[in-house]
Design a protein around this motif. Structure first.
Motif, mmCIF file in Angstrom:
data_model
loop_
_atom_site.group_PDB
_atom_site.id
_atom_site.type_symbol
_atom_site.label_atom_id
_atom_site.label_comp_id
_atom_site.label_asym_id
_atom_site.label_seq_id
_atom_site.Cartn_x
_atom_site.Cartn_y
_atom_site.Cartn_z
ATOM 1 N N ASP A 145 51.508 15.952 40.626
ATOM 2 C CA ASP A 145 53.263 15.189 41.531
ATOM 3 C C ASP A 145 53.615 15.872 42.330
ATOM 4 O O ASP A 145 54.115 15.471 43.698
ATOM 5 N N GLY A 146 53.336 17.153 42.259
ATOM 6 C CA GLY A 146 53.304 17.705 44.249
ATOM 7 C C GLY A 146 53.908 19.355 44.068
ATOM 8 O O GLY A 146 54.697 19.604 44.390
ATOM 9 N N ARG A 147 54.637 18.679 42.286
ATOM 10 C CA ARG A 147 55.833 19.417 42.188
ATOM 11 C C ARG A 147 55.023 21.575 41.203
ATOM 12 O O ARG A 147 54.393 20.960 41.727
ATOM 13 N N ASP A 148 56.231 22.638 41.610
ATOM 14 C CA ASP A 148 55.783 23.328 41.592
ATOM 15 C C ASP A 148 55.444 23.843 40.327
ATOM 16 O O ASP A 148 56.355 23.398 39.409
ATOM 17 N N ASN A 149 54.256 24.625 40.126
ATOM 18 C CA ASN A 149 54.142 24.941 38.556
ATOM 19 C C ASN A 149 53.962 26.994 38.525
ATOM 20 O O ASN A 149 52.817 27.538 38.987
ATOM 21 N N PRO A 150 55.530 26.874 37.986
ATOM 22 C CA PRO A 150 55.442 28.122 37.851
ATOM 23 C C PRO A 150 54.691 28.923 36.844
ATOM 24 O O PRO A 150 53.788 30.077 36.973
ATOM 25 N N GLU A 151 54.152 28.104 35.796
ATOM 26 C CA GLU A 151 53.345 29.287 34.724
ATOM 27 C C GLU A 151 51.712 29.283 35.384
ATOM 28 O O GLU A 151 51.752 30.234 35.270
ATOM 29 N N GLY A 152 51.628 28.337 36.108
ATOM 30 C CA GLY A 152 49.755 28.262 36.993
ATOM 31 C C GLY A 152 50.301 29.601 37.987
ATOM 32 O O GLY A 152 49.405 30.315 38.282
ATOM 33 N N ARG A 153 51.373 29.501 38.762
ATOM 34 C CA ARG A 153 51.500 30.485 39.656
ATOM 35 C C ARG A 153 51.485 31.914 39.467
ATOM 36 O O ARG A 153 51.079 32.683 40.007
ATOM 37 N N ALA A 154 52.353 32.327 38.288
ATOM 38 C CA ALA A 154 52.296 32.946 37.387
ATOM 39 C C ALA A 154 50.981 33.908 37.089
ATOM 40 O O ALA A 154 50.314 34.963 37.367
ATOM 41 N N GLN A 155 49.739 32.572 36.148
ATOM 42 C CA GLN A 155 48.879 32.984 35.588
ATOM 43 C C GLN A 155 47.598 33.487 36.700
ATOM 44 O O GLN A 155 46.249 34.511 37.025
ATOM 45 N N ASN A 156 47.597 32.675 38.485
ATOM 46 C CA ASN A 156 47.151 33.031 39.515
ATOM 47 C C ASN A 156 47.534 34.667 40.170
ATOM 48 O O ASN A 156 46.796 35.769 40.711
ATOM 49 N N ARG A 157 48.467 35.346 39.781
ATOM 50 C CA ARG A 157 49.150 36.703 40.484
ATOM 51 C C ARG A 157 48.426 37.368 39.388
ATOM 52 O O ARG A 157 49.386 37.882 38.364
ATOM 53 N N ARG A 158 46.791 38.085 39.507
ATOM 54 C CA ARG A 158 46.614 38.937 38.458
ATOM 55 C C ARG A 158 45.511 39.973 39.478
ATOM 56 O O ARG A 158 45.354 39.938 41.014
ATOM 57 N N VAL A 159 44.671 40.727 38.545
ATOM 58 C CA VAL A 159 43.985 41.139 38.970
ATOM 59 C C VAL A 159 43.202 41.466 37.696
ATOM 60 O O VAL A 159 42.951 41.334 36.652
ATOM 61 N N GLU A 160 41.469 41.592 38.660
ATOM 62 C CA GLU A 160 40.296 41.815 37.401
ATOM 63 C C GLU A 160 39.257 42.385 37.887
ATOM 64 O O GLU A 160 39.124 43.169 39.000
ATOM 65 N N ILE A 161 38.593 43.238 36.712
ATOM 66 C CA ILE A 161 38.213 44.829 37.126
ATOM 67 C C ILE A 161 36.462 44.231 36.713
ATOM 68 O O ILE A 161 35.744 43.261 35.401
ATOM 69 N N VAL A 162 35.592 43.742 37.818
ATOM 70 C CA VAL A 162 34.431 43.706 37.500
ATOM 71 C C VAL A 162 33.751 45.150 37.507
ATOM 72 O O VAL A 162 33.610 45.860 38.374
ATOM 73 N N VAL A 163 32.801 45.240 35.913
ATOM 74 C CA VAL A 163 32.032 46.764 36.124
ATOM 75 C C VAL A 163 30.502 46.322 36.245
ATOM 76 O O VAL A 163 30.269 45.319 35.854
ATOM 77 N N VAL A 164 30.363 46.528 37.142
ATOM 78 C CA VAL A 164 28.990 45.936 38.494
ATOM 79 C C VAL A 164 28.066 46.880 37.364
ATOM 80 O O VAL A 164 27.709 47.887 37.676
ATOM 81 N N ASP A 165 26.757 45.497 37.353
ATOM 82 C CA ASP A 165 26.032 45.745 36.410
ATOM 83 C C ASP A 165 24.845 46.559 36.792
ATOM 84 O O ASP A 165 24.611 46.316 38.632
ATOM 85 N N ASN A 166 24.232 47.851 37.241
ATOM 86 C CA ASN A 166 23.406 48.846 37.615
ATOM 87 C C ASN A 166 21.763 48.311 38.113
ATOM 88 O O ASN A 166 21.508 48.775 38.754
ATOM 89 N N HIS A 167 21.598 47.286 36.936
ATOM 90 C CA HIS A 167 19.810 46.750 37.131
ATOM 91 C C HIS A 167 19.856 45.722 38.663
ATOM 92 O O HIS A 167 21.337 45.450 38.812
#
Length: 167
Positions: A145-167
């Motif tokens: 409905d357009g209202r703010d979603n504080p829980e969703g926004r909190a999940q988006n404030r993140r970092v991901e670590i990718v351990v790259v495949d050498n192959h």
């Protein structure tokens, strides 16, 4: 048995049996999953999602819990069987703020995580840091409905670590 105990048993089994000199993606995935991290195998490599490393609004400061989790990951990444892998550290933000501001903030978050890995022995030359701003949300920033979603926004404030495949 705790997940950490299972992980240690897995590591010992690899050492004793003299398995391959490098972790396969599957072995790395199982090891990190066994340590309690949400992990997926991706075409790029193994992605570690860090739900404990959500950031406060407008912040790139790591919590004590985040530092502990990153110490655990650092231990895996400094293992000789993972030491040839490149690492991507990808920062993200919620949707509040300009694109330019969020790109800078997300890069600062990636830097904070990468710096913590380096302080735990990971060679900085293996790490690529990226800030994506609000480009790749994993949860809705607003309700239907357009209202703010504080829980969703909190999940988006993140970092991901990718351990790259050498192959």
């Amino acid at each position: 048995m705790t997940k950490k105990t299972v992980s240690l048993i897995f590591l010992l089994a690899l050492l004793i049996t003299g398995c391959a000199s490098q972790y396969s993606n599957r072995q790395l995935f199982e090891l990190l999953e066994g340590m309690g991290f949400r992990t997926v195998q991706h075409e790029k490599g193994v992605v570690v999602f860090l739900p404990e490393v959500y950031f406060e609004f407008d912040s790139s400061q790591l919590t004590a819990v985040a530092q502990e989790k990153l110490s655990d990951i650092g231990g895996v990444l400094t293992d000789p069987r993972a030491s040839s892998r490149r690492i991507l550290v990808e920062g993200h933000t919620d949707s509040i703020g300009s694109n330019a501001y969020n790109e800078t903030l997300s890069l600062n978050r990636a830097d904070a995580v990468a710096d913590a890995l380096v302080s735990n022995g990971v060679d900085d030359r293996r790490i690529t840091r990226r800030g994506y701003g609000k480009k790749y949300p994993i949860a809705p920033n607003t309700m239907q409905d357009g209202r703010d979603n504080p829980e969703g926004r909190a999940q988006n404030r993140r970092v991901e670590i990718v351990v790259v495949d050498n192959h």
